[in-house]
Design an enzyme around this catalytic site. Sequence first.
Site, PDB file in Angstrom:
ATOM      1  CG  HIS A   9      -0.225   0.080   2.532  1.00 42.16           C
ATOM      2  ND1 HIS A   9       0.318   1.242   3.040  1.00 42.16           N
ATOM      3  CD2 HIS A   9       0.025  -0.882   3.445  1.00 42.16           C
ATOM      4  CE1 HIS A   9       0.867   0.993   4.212  1.00 42.16           C
ATOM      5  NE2 HIS A   9       0.716  -0.295   4.482  1.00 42.16           N
ATOM      6  NE  ARG A  60      -1.532   0.028   6.834  1.00 40.13           N
ATOM      7  CZ  ARG A  60      -2.024  -0.525   7.928  1.00 40.13           C
ATOM      8  NH1 ARG A  60      -3.236  -0.167   8.365  1.00 40.13           N
ATOM      9  NH2 ARG A  60      -1.318  -1.422   8.606  1.00 40.13           N
ATOM     10  CD  GLU A  87       2.537  -4.699   8.318  1.00 41.30           C
ATOM     11  OE1 GLU A  87       2.883  -5.901   8.218  1.00 41.30           O
ATOM     12  OE2 GLU A  87       3.141  -3.764   7.764  1.00 41.30           O
ATOM     13  CG  HIS A 157      -0.627  -4.492   5.035  1.00 40.57           C
ATOM     14  ND1 HIS A 157      -1.099  -3.250   5.396  1.00 40.57           N
ATOM     15  CD2 HIS A 157      -1.722  -5.248   4.745  1.00 40.57           C
ATOM     16  CE1 HIS A 157      -2.420  -3.249   5.333  1.00 40.57           C
ATOM     17  NE2 HIS A 157      -2.826  -4.452   4.943  1.00 40.57           N
TER      18      HIS A 157
END
Length: 203
Positions: A9, A60, A87, A157
């Site tokens: 991202h 995100r 993440e 991520h």
Amino acid sequence: MSKLILIRHGQSTWNAQNLFTGWVDVPLSEAGIAEAKQGGERLVAQGFRVDKAYTSTLRRAIDTGRIVLEVLGQGDLEQEQAWQLNERFYGALTGRNKAQTAEEFGAEQVHLWRRSYDVPPPGGESLKDTANRTIPYFEDVIIPATREHDVVLVSAHGNSLRSIVKDLDDLDDDAVTRLEIATGVPIIYDLEGGEPVGKRILG
């Protein structure tokens, strides 16, 4: 031969403040939005068209994937969301400034928490812990998709992608400590039968 596109991202608002983010659902910064658009433009320049898209459950990554698809003229392509691609969880470090944390605990200790494979931060996940959820999903869902579709996009991520790249590139636990994945930069794998045969980074 199929193509697998991995993209971290774009910069988030907490990235911009140098904070440990993990599972906190923060948005992209203005710079992050621009990075996502640029990533999409690099894919356009290479003539890509995505057939299947995956992302985490965090905005995100979702927004980065959406922006990339919009730039490709495929804004109506649905992204399949999976918590397994989230993440890593930073535990007690979540929300803390990285530089201040290094001052408190020492740069070497914080580097170990951030980059080592199997040393978790207090109350959080190590990269190995993260891999224990990302890799089964990757092998059970995403790799089969690359056998059915020509181009598969994964927007996720830094650490979930580090675990996947470690697997694809067959990196050892020491080598992965040096692996950095830039925000908004597409990583392209050529796959044959689900196995990587080529790699390039559109940086």
